[in-house]
Write a protein that holds these residues in place. Structure first.
Motif, PDB file in Angstrom:
ATOM      1  N   GLN A 110       0.828  -1.205   0.000  1.00 10.49           N
ATOM      2  CA  GLN A 110       0.000   0.000   0.000  1.00 10.49           C
ATOM      3  C   GLN A 110       0.860   1.251   0.000  1.00 10.49           C
TER       4      GLN A 110
ATOM      5  N   SER B 256     -10.463  10.555   3.039  1.00 13.75           N
ATOM      6  CA  SER B 256      -9.752   9.916   1.931  1.00 13.75           C
ATOM      7  C   SER B 256     -10.706   9.164   1.023  1.00 13.75           C
TER       8      SER B 256
ATOM      9  N   SER C  41     -12.534   3.234   1.444  1.00 16.03           N
ATOM     10  CA  SER C  41     -11.306   2.449   1.529  1.00 16.03           C
ATOM     11  C   SER C  41     -11.308   1.394   0.429  1.00 16.03           C
TER      12      SER C  41
ATOM     13  N   SER D 259      -6.797  -2.022   2.021  1.00 13.19           N
ATOM     14  CA  SER D 259      -6.926  -1.589   3.412  1.00 13.19           C
ATOM     15  C   SER D 259      -7.951  -2.437   4.167  1.00 13.19           C
ATOM     16  N   LYS D 260      -9.026  -2.852   3.477  1.00  5.03           N
ATOM     17  CA  LYS D 260     -10.016  -3.718   4.146  1.00  5.03           C
ATOM     18  C   LYS D 260      -9.432  -5.093   4.452  1.00  5.03           C
TER      19      LYS D 260
END
Length: 154
Positions: free
Chosen positions: A26, A49, A52, A56-57
């Motif tokens: 990431q 942001s 997601s 990120s999840k």
């Protein structure tokens, strides 16, 4: 039970490796800051942001798996008898032989017979005259004793 413990260890190690990989793949939020300051704001500097993404999840899911595996390992590795009875030091076996640490306890004293005379410490010897030390300045000699009083002739 041992098989389940090994399975939890494998799950924990795999989830840790997957988390490391996902975090390294990431890009951080700091990468967007340069765009916000320089070339026309692609996103707000400290704003939301947006939604997601998949990376990120999935990092959050694997972090939850890692923490639950850690709790499971802590539960399985705790011994219920020892936790109630004491700690690790009670289960330790004493070391014997040359590697053993010498004991600080002393043997009990032998019983004293009251009919025996008690020992006394020797008295310190006192020198009759002062001892001269090397390099010291000698003291003035003591005056001679006065002569006996006699009548002086007239």
């Amino acid at each position: 039970m041992n098989t389940f413990y090994n399975l939890v260890v494998v799950v924990q190690v795999l989830s840790a490796l997957i988390i490391i990989g996902l975090v390294l793949l990431q890009h951080g939020k700091g990468a967007d800051m340069g765009a916000a300051f320089g070339s026309g704001a692609s996103g707000s500097l400290f704003g939301a942001s947006g939604s997601s993404n998949f990376m990120s999840k999935s990092t959050g899911v694997f972090a939850a798996i890692f923490f639950s595996a850690t709790l499971a390992l802590a539960y399985f590795s705790s011994d219920r008898e020892v936790a109630v009875g004491g700690g690790v030091m009670e289960r330790a076996t004493p070391v014997t032989g040359p590697a053993a640490i010498p004991s600080t306890t002393t043997a009990p004293a032998a019983p004293v017979d009251p009919s025996l005379p008690t020992a006394t410490a020797p008295e310190a010897a006192v020198p009759a005259a002062p001892v001269a030390t090397p390099g010291a300045v000698p003291a003035a000699p003591a005056p001679a004793p006065a002569a006996p009083a006699t009548e002086v002739p007239k």
